[in-house]
Each structure stands twice: as structure tokens, then as C-alpha cells.
Design a protein around this motif. Structure first.
Motif, PDB file in Angstrom:
ATOM      1  N   VAL A  19       0.799  -1.209   0.000  1.00  0.00           N
ATOM      2  CA  VAL A  19       0.000   0.000   0.000  1.00  0.00           C
ATOM      3  C   VAL A  19       0.835   1.264   0.000  1.00  0.00           C
ATOM      4  CG1 VAL A  19      -1.919  -1.082   1.209  1.00  0.00           C
ATOM      5  CG2 VAL A  19      -0.087  -0.066   2.509  1.00  0.00           C
ATOM      6  N   ALA A  20       0.169   2.344  -0.397  1.00  0.00           N
ATOM      7  CA  ALA A  20       0.748   3.677  -0.288  1.00  0.00           C
ATOM      8  C   ALA A  20      -0.106   4.471   0.673  1.00  0.00           C
ATOM      9  CB  ALA A  20       0.776   4.356  -1.659  1.00  0.00           C
ATOM     10  N   ALA A  21       0.476   4.973   1.736  1.00  0.00           N
ATOM     11  CA  ALA A  21      -0.263   5.739   2.727  1.00  0.00           C
ATOM     12  C   ALA A  21      -0.503   7.154   2.226  1.00  0.00           C
ATOM     13  CB  ALA A  21       0.518   5.787   4.034  1.00  0.00           C
ATOM     14  N   SER A  74      -9.330 -13.131   5.102  1.00  0.00           N
ATOM     15  CA  SER A  74      -8.248 -12.584   5.914  1.00  0.00           C
ATOM     16  C   SER A  74      -7.390 -11.686   5.046  1.00  0.00           C
ATOM     17  CB  SER A  74      -7.391 -13.708   6.506  1.00  0.00           C
ATOM     18  OG  SER A  74      -6.444 -13.194   7.404  1.00  0.00           O
ATOM     19  N   ILE A  75      -6.882 -10.629   5.649  1.00  0.00           N
ATOM     20  CA  ILE A  75      -5.974  -9.738   4.930  1.00  0.00           C
ATOM     21  C   ILE A  75      -4.779  -9.436   5.820  1.00  0.00           C
ATOM     22  CG2 ILE A  75      -7.749  -8.650   3.518  1.00  0.00           C
ATOM     23  CD1 ILE A  75      -7.630  -6.227   5.398  1.00  0.00           C
ATOM     24  N   VAL A  76      -3.693  -9.094   5.190  1.00  0.00           N
ATOM     25  CA  VAL A  76      -2.539  -8.586   5.925  1.00  0.00           C
ATOM     26  C   VAL A  76      -1.928  -7.485   5.079  1.00  0.00           C
ATOM     27  CG1 VAL A  76      -0.999 -10.324   4.939  1.00  0.00           C
ATOM     28  CG2 VAL A  76      -0.348  -9.166   7.035  1.00  0.00           C
ATOM     29  N   ILE A  77      -1.580  -6.397   5.720  1.00  0.00           N
ATOM     30  CA  ILE A  77      -0.912  -5.299   5.020  1.00  0.00           C
ATOM     31  C   ILE A  77       0.578  -5.389   5.311  1.00  0.00           C
ATOM     32  CG2 ILE A  77      -0.580  -2.805   4.962  1.00  0.00           C
ATOM     33  CD1 ILE A  77      -3.537  -2.444   5.269  1.00  0.00           C
ATOM     34  N   ASP A  78       1.368  -5.403   4.259  1.00  0.00           N
ATOM     35  CA  ASP A  78       2.821  -5.421   4.402  1.00  0.00           C
ATOM     36  C   ASP A  78       3.257  -4.031   4.862  1.00  0.00           C
ATOM     37  OD1 ASP A  78       5.525  -5.608   4.207  1.00  0.00           O
ATOM     38  OD2 ASP A  78       5.560  -6.413   2.167  1.00  0.00           O
ATOM     39  N   LEU A  79       3.535  -3.894   6.150  1.00  0.00           N
ATOM     40  CA  LEU A  79       3.837  -2.577   6.704  1.00  0.00           C
ATOM     41  C   LEU A  79       5.094  -1.955   6.120  1.00  0.00           C
ATOM     42  CD1 LEU A  79       2.872  -3.091  10.449  1.00  0.00           C
ATOM     43  CD2 LEU A  79       1.599  -1.877   8.684  1.00  0.00           C
ATOM     44  N   LYS A  80       5.970  -2.798   5.569  1.00  0.00           N
ATOM     45  CA  LYS A  80       7.177  -2.233   4.930  1.00  0.00           C
ATOM     46  C   LYS A  80       6.804  -1.386   3.726  1.00  0.00           C
ATOM     47  CE  LYS A  80       9.302  -6.151   4.289  1.00  0.00           C
ATOM     48  NZ  LYS A  80       8.389  -7.088   4.979  1.00  0.00           N
ATOM     49  N   SER A  81       5.616  -1.626   3.160  1.00  0.00           N
ATOM     50  CA  SER A  81       5.211  -0.874   1.974  1.00  0.00           C
ATOM     51  C   SER A  81       4.263   0.270   2.311  1.00  0.00           C
ATOM     52  CB  SER A  81       4.529  -1.810   0.969  1.00  0.00           C
ATOM     53  OG  SER A  81       3.263  -2.229   1.460  1.00  0.00           O
ATOM     54  N   TRP A  82       3.871   0.388   3.584  1.00  0.00           N
ATOM     55  CA  TRP A  82       2.971   1.475   3.991  1.00  0.00           C
ATOM     56  C   TRP A  82       3.809   2.726   4.185  1.00  0.00           C
ATOM     57  CZ3 TRP A  82      -1.956   2.641   3.989  1.00  0.00           C
ATOM     58  CH2 TRP A  82      -2.454   3.647   4.816  1.00  0.00           C
ATOM     59  N   ARG A  83       3.764   3.612   3.212  1.00  0.00           N
ATOM     60  CA  ARG A  83       4.653   4.768   3.231  1.00  0.00           C
ATOM     61  C   ARG A  83       3.874   6.033   2.892  1.00  0.00           C
ATOM     62  NH1 ARG A  83       4.861   1.831  -1.269  1.00  0.00           N
ATOM     63  NH2 ARG A  83       4.848   2.844  -3.291  1.00  0.00           N
ATOM     64  N   LYS A  84       4.368   7.129   3.368  1.00  0.00           N
ATOM     65  CA  LYS A  84       3.726   8.404   3.105  1.00  0.00           C
ATOM     66  C   LYS A  84       4.179   8.933   1.754  1.00  0.00           C
ATOM     67  CE  LYS A  84       3.220  11.124   6.528  1.00  0.00           C
ATOM     68  NZ  LYS A  84       3.492  12.087   7.626  1.00  0.00           N
ATOM     69  N   LEU A  85       3.220   9.293   0.964  1.00  0.00           N
ATOM     70  CA  LEU A  85       3.503   9.792  -0.380  1.00  0.00           C
ATOM     71  C   LEU A  85       3.227  11.267  -0.376  1.00  0.00           C
ATOM     72  CD1 LEU A  85       1.733   7.131  -2.572  1.00  0.00           C
ATOM     73  CD2 LEU A  85       4.148   7.305  -2.046  1.00  0.00           C
ATOM     74  N   LYS A  86       3.916  11.510  -0.932  1.00  0.00           N
ATOM     75  CA  LYS A  86       3.377  12.757  -1.331  1.00  0.00           C
ATOM     76  C   LYS A  86       2.489  12.111  -2.395  1.00  0.00           C
ATOM     77  CE  LYS A  86       6.110  15.358   1.789  1.00  0.00           C
ATOM     78  NZ  LYS A  86       6.547  16.209   2.484  1.00  0.00           N
ATOM     79  N   ILE A 443      -9.319  -7.991   9.286  1.00  0.00           N
ATOM     80  CA  ILE A 443      -8.877  -6.764   9.954  1.00  0.00           C
ATOM     81  C   ILE A 443      -7.401  -6.541   9.631  1.00  0.00           C
ATOM     82  CG2 ILE A 443      -8.522  -5.577  12.158  1.00  0.00           C
ATOM     83  CD1 ILE A 443     -10.577  -7.467  13.410  1.00  0.00           C
ATOM     84  N   ALA A 444      -7.043  -5.329   9.245  1.00  0.00           N
ATOM     85  CA  ALA A 444      -5.646  -4.905   9.132  1.00  0.00           C
ATOM     86  C   ALA A 444      -5.550  -3.497   9.706  1.00  0.00           C
ATOM     87  CB  ALA A 444      -5.164  -4.942   7.687  1.00  0.00           C
ATOM     88  N   VAL A 445      -4.437  -3.195  10.355  1.00  0.00           N
ATOM     89  CA  VAL A 445      -4.273  -1.920  11.060  1.00  0.00           C
ATOM     90  C   VAL A 445      -2.968  -1.273  10.628  1.00  0.00           C
ATOM     91  CG1 VAL A 445      -4.163  -0.818  13.321  1.00  0.00           C
ATOM     92  CG2 VAL A 445      -5.536  -2.889  13.033  1.00  0.00           C
ATOM     93  N   VAL A 446      -3.039   0.016  10.236  1.00  0.00           N
ATOM     94  CA  VAL A 446      -1.844   0.744   9.808  1.00  0.00           C
ATOM     95  C   VAL A 446      -1.865   2.151  10.395  1.00  0.00           C
ATOM     96  CG1 VAL A 446      -1.523  -0.530   7.643  1.00  0.00           C
ATOM     97  CG2 VAL A 446      -2.966   1.501   7.676  1.00  0.00           C
ATOM     98  N   PRO A 447      -0.699   2.747  10.650  1.00  0.00           N
ATOM     99  CA  PRO A 447      -0.648   4.092  11.242  1.00  0.00           C
ATOM    100  C   PRO A 447      -1.006   5.177  10.242  1.00  0.00           C
ATOM    101  CG  PRO A 447       1.565   3.302  10.777  1.00  0.00           C
ATOM    102  CD  PRO A 447       0.640   2.153  10.488  1.00  0.00           C
ATOM    103  N   LYS A 451       4.202   5.936   9.701  1.00  0.00           N
ATOM    104  CA  LYS A 451       5.441   5.597  10.404  1.00  0.00           C
ATOM    105  C   LYS A 451       5.158   4.569  11.495  1.00  0.00           C
ATOM    106  CE  LYS A 451       7.343  10.194   9.457  1.00  0.00           C
ATOM    107  NZ  LYS A 451       7.791  11.488  10.037  1.00  0.00           N
ATOM    108  N   LYS A 452       5.089   5.037  12.751  1.00  0.00           N
ATOM    109  CA  LYS A 452       4.957   4.131  13.897  1.00  0.00           C
ATOM    110  C   LYS A 452       3.642   4.291  14.648  1.00  0.00           C
ATOM    111  CE  LYS A 452       9.091   2.325  13.439  1.00  0.00           C
ATOM    112  NZ  LYS A 452       9.275   0.901  13.086  1.00  0.00           N
ATOM    113  N   GLY A 453       2.861   5.314  14.312  1.00  0.00           N
ATOM    114  CA  GLY A 453       1.594   5.516  14.996  1.00  0.00           C
ATOM    115  C   GLY A 453       1.731   5.950  16.435  1.00  0.00           C
ATOM    116  N   LYS A 454       2.816   6.643  16.781  1.00  0.00           N
ATOM    117  CA  LYS A 454       3.038   7.038  18.162  1.00  0.00           C
ATOM    118  C   LYS A 454       1.999   8.048  18.654  1.00  0.00           C
ATOM    119  CE  LYS A 454       6.705   4.531  18.864  1.00  0.00           C
ATOM    120  NZ  LYS A 454       6.656   3.385  19.809  1.00  0.00           N
TER     121      LYS A 454
END
Length: 508
Positions: A19-21, A74-86, A443-447, A451-454
Motif C-alpha cells: 500500500v501507499a499511505a 483474511s488480509i494482511v498489510i505489508d507494513l514495509k510498503s505502507w509509506r507516506k507519499l506525497k 482486519i488490518a491496522v496501519v498508522p 510511520k509508527k503511529g506514536k
């Protein structure tokens, strides 16, 4: 005609997303934007807004020429690909699909000015799943007795089929039978998949080869006539009247109520698996007695040698079915997905059934992502509880004295029409494309920050399982064409919710 559903499962059933965030500027939090709040063991959770909607058309096809359906299990999001785009089981080989998605929040959408779909899917690839010898797996229901003996594995559920397994000519054969439901992406790119037939947990390589199989304690294994019977009373399409006596197992998991939920700790060293509803021994399979679901915890730090560590009880919620006969209206909201949040807390997707697009009723009563906490729950792992016929509850679903279940906290309701209307969707009313599907099972959860969702801000994705309901369906490499007898075309719907989690949360 073929109906491919969880009741008759076959799975594709697992979806991995790259994904692209969205950029942070794409979403402007509303100070007053609170749909619901809840507290679970002192930790506060807030459902802020329905943030997105998307779909995959019911007649989309994969790289093998088969219909892309049913993967909302079932789904899983590869968090390594969850990135902020412009309608019957068939000899369908299990597989994992990979999609790329793009998501642009629409915070200003309203019921009077609804947003079009803002979550978009691009199909990338599919991986076929096979056993350790290289033979394909199948979605055909397992044989009523026996299984496959493969070196270094427990007895595996297997289906013996005639012809090509689709009711057409062929050599016949026998394959490992998997009704796949839960999915975890390991750090090395391999997959853990939970199943309903066994109910087992399988570890597959990134190329789809079976590496390890976890057989749960004997209390979980379905038994008929004094021996293991992996059948789920879902006969193949070419032999719909195949007898099964008795239809329901006498102990173990109920038909189509296996390890529906699967989750891992963030470090990938611990695996959790949750039954869809109670074992026969604990009050299953009938409503409202099937509330006491068991949660298994495994140490998978050495994935080739998983270790069973702990076991807990999750008491599932009840709902009232207004369409049922008097005295039969109280039912269990069986769980369809699990996601670890850290600190002994989990998201759980519990829902009703029989309501939604293509169903007799259009109004769902209970369709939630809730929370449970096992911090104070009793560890019920024991030789007695885990033995064949081992029980932790009465036949009416009352827990044995001294057993404390997980704390259960209702949270996010899918069916809030004021939120759904912001995307032209609805629960109840007309049978049109805006009506939510029946089966939401992931269910899949992403920040939000990519980044880290802090900051505690997260997006929660859920995808529905359309059960392959289409009037333009293809299977067996595109050679087998079918139309669902319902007359419906069900798109694979997806929703995105914006939530605020405790700052201590660490979703996997």
C-alpha cells in the motif's frame, strides 16, 4: 452452478496488500469527530470516522484465469510498503493474492455530498499453495474419515475426488484439504494460515510450499463414530447428497467453526489462534450455547518447531434476531477475524449472519470490531481440558467454576448509517450495490502517519468475503464457467475506519 462460500469453503481466502499511505495533509482530524468510545481494562479506544470505501468487481479474474473472489476471509498489510507519499465445494487450489492499494481519505464527505470510492485496488499476483511434496492443495471438503499421511506431518485433512473435482472428466486424486481463514505474514515473507477443517495452522513458504503444520490439542479435533473425521458436512458439487452420519461432530470443532482468527505479536515470535465459536464439547454448535470460544497461544520463535504455551476463553457476544421464531431469537455473534494490539489486547470481528447484499434480510443487527483483553483471563491449558471430549463449559455454554474469560469490550459498529451514507452506503433497505455485504471477515491496522503511529492515530481496514457470488465466474484455470444461482453480482467491498488507540498500543 457453483456456490463457493465459507459454508462450502474453498479458499483463496487470503489477501496480502502492498500500500501507499496518504500524506498527513490529506486527512484533517475533526475535533468533535467521535462516533463511539470505549474503555477496555483501563485503555481508551475511539472510533472517529469511516474514512474510506473501495471494491473489487465481482467478475475480476486472477493471473490463472479464475474469478477473484472470497479473499476477504483474511488480509494482511505489508507494513514495509505502507509509506507516506506525497454452492458446493470444488477442487479449487488455495492461493494468496497480492494487491497494491491507494487510499486518499475524504474527511469532508457527507450524507448529502457522499464521496465516491477512495480506496483503489490493483491486482498484482497470486501464489498457489501446495503440500510439502509439491501437490496442489484443494478447497474440497475433507473426507469423512482418514486423511493424508506425509512424513514429518500429523494426519492431514484430505479430499479424495473423482474426475477433475469440478464434476467433469479427469483422473481423480487425493489432496490436502484446507479451508483457509486466518493469515499472518512472517518477517521472512512466509505465511501462517489457520484453517477450519482440521482445525490446523499451516506454515507456507513465500512460494507456497507447506513447511509446518500445527495440530491443535485433541479437544479441538472433530470426531465421529469414535475417530477423527475432518468433514464439515459440505459435500462436493458433483456429489451433493453424499451421506455423513452423524452430520455434526460428536466432539471437537463444529462444522465450519474452526480456527477463524489468527494473529501474531509484532516481533513475529508468538501466534494466536481463535475458534469461530465454541467446540462441541463446550456448548457448540447450537445458539445461544456456543459462546465460549478458545484462544490458543504458540511460541513460533523456531517456526519449524512451534510450541503450545497457553489457552484462554473468549466469551462471544449475543444478538437478537428479529426474523427468527419465538424462543430462537438469541444468537451468538461468531468471530470472523483477530488482530493483536499489544499488551494482551486484541481486535475481534464479531458479527451476525444472514443479512446484507444478496441475503433474505438486508438489515444487520451486530457487525462489530470489538476488543478483548486476556490480562486477567484464566489459563485453561491442561491435560483434562485439552483431551478428546475435554470441556471447559456445560452443554448450555456456562463456564466451569473458577474459569475467568477474557474481558470483552464492544467498540466499532460497521452499521452506523450516518457514517455509511458519507460514501453512498447503507445497512438495511434496498438490495442495491450500496448495501453492505453480509460477510466481513478481516482486519488490518496501519498508522495514519505512515510511520509508527506514536500519536495513537490508526486506520483499520476490513474487506468482505463475497463468496464468489457473480454471474460471470471462472474456475479451473478459466475452463470452468459458472453463474451463482442467486442472480446477484457481489463486489468485494472494503471499508477503512479511522480510530484512536491507546498510545501504548503496538498493533502487529
Amino acid at each position: 452452478m457453483v456456490v463457493l462460500s465459507h459454508t462450502f469453503i474453498l479458499l483463496l481466502g487470503c489477501l496480502r496488500l502492498t500500500v501507499a499511505a496518504p500524506a498527513a495533509s490529506d486527512f484533517h482530524p475533526q475535533a468533535e469527530g467521535v462516533v463511539n468510545q470505549t474503555s477496555c481494562n483501563g485503555k481508551q479506544y475511539t472510533y472517529q470516522q469511516l474514512a474510506g470505501y473501495g471494491l473489487v468487481p465481482s467478475n475480476a479474474r486472477d493471473s490463472f484465469g479464475d474469478t477473484l473472489g472470497g479473499y476477504g476471509s483474511s488480509i494482511v498489510i505489508d507494513l514495509k510498503s505502507w509509506r507516506k507519499l506525497k454452492n458446493g465445494t470444488v477442487n479449487y487450489q488455495n492461493r494468496i493474492h497480492v494487491f497494491a492499494i491507494s487510499f486518499t481519505p475524504s474527511p469532508s464527505a457527507t450524507a448529502t455530498s457522499p464521496s465516491p470510492p477512495n480506496l483503489h485496488f490493483t491486482y498484482k499476483s497470486s501464489t498457489l499453495l501446495g503440500d510439502s511434496t509439491g501437490n496442489p492443495t484443494t478447497g474440497l471438503e475433507a473426507d469423512p474419515s482418514g486423511g493424508l499421511n506425509i512424513s514429518n506431518f500429523p494426519l492431514l485433512p484430505a479430499a479424495t475426488y473423482t474426475g477433475n473435482g469440478f464434476g467433469q472428466s479427469g483422473p481423480g486424486g487425493k489432496r490436502v484439504s484446507i479451508d483457509a481463514e486466518g493469515l499472518v505474514l512472517a518477517k521472512d515473507g512466509s505465511y501462517w494460515i489457520s484453517d477450519e477443517y482440521g482445525p490446523y495452522i499451516y506454515h507456507f513458504s513465500k512460494t507456497g510450499k507447506l513447511l509446518t503444520s500445527i495440530q491443535p490439542p485433541p479437544a479441538f479435533l472433530p470426531n465421529r463414530n469414535g475417530s477423527i473425521s475432518f468433514s464439515a458436512a459440505s459435500p462436493p458439487i458433483y456429489d451433493p447428497d453424499r451421506p455423513l452420519i452423524p452430520e455434526d461432530p460428536e466432539s471437537g470443532r463444529s462444522n465450519n467453526q474452526g480456527l477463524e482468527g489468527l494473529a501474531a505479536s509484532p516481533d513475529g515470535k508468538t501466534l494466536y489462534a481463535l475458534l469461530q465459536s465454541a467446540l462441541v464439547n463446550d456448548g457448540g454448535p447450537d445458539n445461544p450455547n456456543r459462546r465460549q470460544s478458545r484462544l490458543l497461544k504458540y511460541d513460533i520463535s523456531n517456526p519449524s518447531s512451534p510450541k503450545y504455551k497457553h489457552e484462554y476463553v473468549v466469551t462471544l457476544p449475543l444478538w437478537t434476531d428479529p426474523t427468527a421464531k419465538e424462543g430462537k431469537q438469541t444468537k451468538v455473534a461468531a468471530q470472523s477475524a483477530l488482530h493483536y494490539l499489544g499488551h494482551n489486547q486484541f481486535f475481534i470481528l464479531s458479527r451476525d449472519s444472514g443479512a446484507g447484499r444478496g441475503q433474505d434480510s438486508s438489515t444487520s443487527i451486530y457487525r462489530h470490531i470489538d476488543i478483548f483483553d486476556i490480562s486477567s483471563a484464566t489459563d485453561i491449558k491442561s491435560a483434562a481440558n485439552d483431551a478428546t471430549n475435554g470441556s471447559i463449559a456445560s452443554s448450555t455454554g456456562v463456564l466451569e467454576p473458577g474459569i475467568k474469560a477474557a474481558e470483552y469490550c464492544p467498540f466499532l459498529d460497521f452499521n452506523v448509517n450516518s457514517e455509511l451514507a458519507r460514501f453512498g452506503l447503507h445497512n438495511g433497505g434496498k438490495q442495491d450495490p450500496g448495501l453492505l455485504n453480509e460477510k466481513w471477515e478481516s482486519i488490518a491496522v496501519v498508522p495514519v502517519d505512515g510511520k509508527k503511529g506514536k500519536d495513537g492515530e490508526w486506520f483499520v481496514f476490513s474487506i468482505s468475503d463475497n463468496d464468489f457470488i457473480t454471474q460471470d465466474g471462472y474456475l479451473n484455470g478459466g475452463a470452468y464457467r459458472y453463474k451463482d444461482e442467486s442472480g446477484f453480482d457481489l463486489d468485494n467491498q472494503a471499508l477503512v475506519f479511522r480510530v484512536k488507540l491507546p498510545r501504548s498500543a503496538n498493533p502487529s
